[in-house]
Write an enzyme that holds these catalytic residues in place. Sequence first.
Site, PDB file in Angstrom:
ATOM      1  N   SER A   1      34.221  32.611  64.774  1.00 31.07           N
ATOM      2  CA  SER A   1      34.260  33.420  63.557  1.00 31.07           C
ATOM      3  C   SER A   1      34.147  34.920  63.825  1.00 31.07           C
ATOM      4  O   SER A   1      34.320  35.716  62.901  1.00 31.07           O
ATOM      5  CB  SER A   1      33.130  32.991  62.611  1.00 31.07           C
ATOM      6  OG  SER A   1      31.872  33.204  63.204  1.00 31.07           O
TER       7      SER A   1
ATOM      8  N   LYS B   1      26.743  33.946  55.146  1.00 30.36           N
ATOM      9  CA  LYS B   1      27.250  35.217  55.661  1.00 30.36           C
ATOM     10  C   LYS B   1      27.300  36.291  54.578  1.00 30.36           C
ATOM     11  O   LYS B   1      26.966  37.453  54.818  1.00 30.36           O
ATOM     12  CB  LYS B   1      28.635  35.007  56.269  1.00 30.36           C
ATOM     13  CG  LYS B   1      28.607  34.160  57.543  1.00 30.36           C
ATOM     14  CD  LYS B   1      30.000  33.862  58.062  1.00 30.36           C
ATOM     15  CE  LYS B   1      29.940  33.018  59.328  1.00 30.36           C
ATOM     16  NZ  LYS B   1      31.279  32.692  59.857  1.00 30.36           N
TER      17      LYS B   1
END
Length: 806
Positions: A710, A753
Amino acid sequence: MSAEGDEIRPEDVDLLDDSEIAVASGLGEEPLFDLPEVLPVLPLKNTVLFPYLVSPLLVNSDRSKRLIDAALLTPDRLLVCAALRNPETEDPGPEDVYRAGTAMRITKMLKFPDDSYRLLVQGVARVEIEDFVDGHGFLMGRIRALAETGDLESVEVAALVRNVTQDFGSLVSDSSRLSDELQALVSSMDEPSKLADLVGSNLELDLAGKQAILEELDVRERLKVIAAELARERDAQRVESEIRDKVQDDIGKSQRDYVLRQQLDAIRMELGEAEGVTSDVDRLREQIESAGMPEEAYEQATRELERLSQMPPAAAEHAVILSYLEWVVDLPWSTVTEDSLDVDEARRILDEDHYGLDKVKERIIEYIAVLSLKRDLKGPILCFVGPPGAGKSSLGRSIARALGRKFHRISLGGVRDEAEIRGHRRTYVGALPGRIVQGLRRAGSRNPVYLLDEVDKVGADFRGDPSSALLEVLDPEQNESFSDHYLEVPFDLSQVLFIATANVMDPVPAALRDRMEVIELPGYTEEEKVEIAKKYLVPRQVEQNGIGSVNFELTDESLRVLIRSYTREAGVRNLEREIGAIARKVARRVAEENLEGPFRIEPEHLADLLGPVKFEPEVAERVSQTGVAVGLAWTPAGGDILFVESSRMPGKGVMKLTGSLGEVMRESAEAARSWLRMRSDEFGIDEKSGESSDIHLHVPAGAVPKDGPSAGVAMVTSLASLLTDRPVASDVAMTGEITLRGKVLPVGGIKEKVLAAKRAGIECVVLPEKNRKDVEEVPEELLEGLRLEYVGMIDEALHHTLTAPV
């Protein structure tokens, strides 16, 4: 027999004289007269009357009494008795009665002080009610006599008559229900039709069975039905007799065993071996009988008890068997707590104990709602996954309180022995049941809420794999017969509500993960933490530190400073520690200086109470130079920001990667560099200068291992910023996997996140386009002040992340 819901008692027949009672038990004289075309119809409950038989009736209702009065006015005192299709019908109409009935003649009627009628009626003929006549206040029917068919002189009919006569005689001889006079009456019967009706009326048939006999006009077929029903009743009578004899034998054996046991106790008393044995055996026997065990467990316990009763206390195995039996009788084989099925009360309890966590609360409310509709519902297997301090373990206790069930928790962290779950076999010294059975014994109920804490920390070694043993425990299709090695008998776990907790699901084996319903508990937002602190953490620390009598207050702004500058976590565990530290400082001042308050803690007081801030916001400072990008990462403790730094120096075109990067993360960096080299002309990158210089890409916090795809967007942004000399926007964070074709692929942990970006003061978050659906699960208040940009290609991402050239 009763009419239209009126009741008749056995003593009602005794109101008639002896001769009438005799007639009522058999056949009357065959009447000789013609039937009129229209007769009153008396509906009967659960009763079918047959021709030529004399029967007693009780009439209570006004409607039925009017019908009887009308029938008595006719010359022959006739009426039709027909059975009700549904015995529950209170006010029957034409459609509620069978069309086939029996024309009856009233031979005797008595009126009593309670205004009820007692009747004796005799069957005249089978009739069919063709239709009903209105206007009488009761049922009147147009009737037609039904003629019987069949060759009554055939050999088959004669054989059926003998068979029915013999079988019915045997049934009467063995039955206490039927009188002996019936046997003599049947033996003297020479008409097949009347024989069939007499025997059929005395068989234990339901309403439909007797109605079928009444409607059967072929005498031969009627006798066949009677013969078959007689055979069935004789078989049932034989089985009942066998059961009765077996019960008597068992009682005799029990009495014999009791006498022998008493003699054995007397012998032991003479030998001096009886002390302690008899009392233990008798006590355990009583407990086994009252425990409500299933048959297999009962037989096993009884066998072991017999062994114990024949074993002297000094025997080595005596203590082993005694310990085993005490474990068996102490288990809650039949003890079940009554569930609280009040949905509103359950929601109130869950809201009282925990703030937020709506998804978990909704799942528990759904379970309670379904349980209220289906009481034998098997317990679900839930797994709460989330960072430390998110309230997973305490949720289990709240769920138990909401359901009104017992609660038990076991920690699976560090468990490496399969016997911890399944127990040890009794051949081992010091053997015990596994933790599952031990927990049920402590809970004292077979349907507790069972919390399996830290299921992701289960290990495995040469002693076995505990996670494999959990497969049976956590499978609703198998755990109804869970077998513990120590007990050696199955125990039903299907009513237990199992709740597992984990920080991450990666270490959990796929087979075990498939058996659980995973519910994710993401980290809390700053506003949620403030509310949790005000409602739960501050009051709890005030009480624990003994400052409830003083006016202690932590302002909202102070709590926000605590959250931003003194803690960095997804949960609230460290936040409670800091609040506890403040409360202890206040308690010390109260004790030393005898102060009474008020104590209002403002942000400027925190440095004196807790020392300098532990976490400084560093985003704006760190991205003020080229080559520094802010990525977003998922960790077991929740989301976090991740800096990607790159710099260039003279060299030979080598790229160096540092920061404890895993293999996947290194490949992402290589893919980012290759994509930029392919697009060097578009970005104005001098390829020759790249061959004469080295690039160093570093991810700070080098002591922390990092891996995953990611960070691809953050790496390509850092390298593009370095090579094009364009700083990264100071308010942008990013996440996403990249490919050599320039695509941005979706990643996981979006909510965590976004939470991390919010905590760090980020204003814009760049996300993969295919993660748009995941943002729908993020609460709207969390997105306030955040700008989300969705990208499908690296070019789009760089458009949002890079500023204009310096």
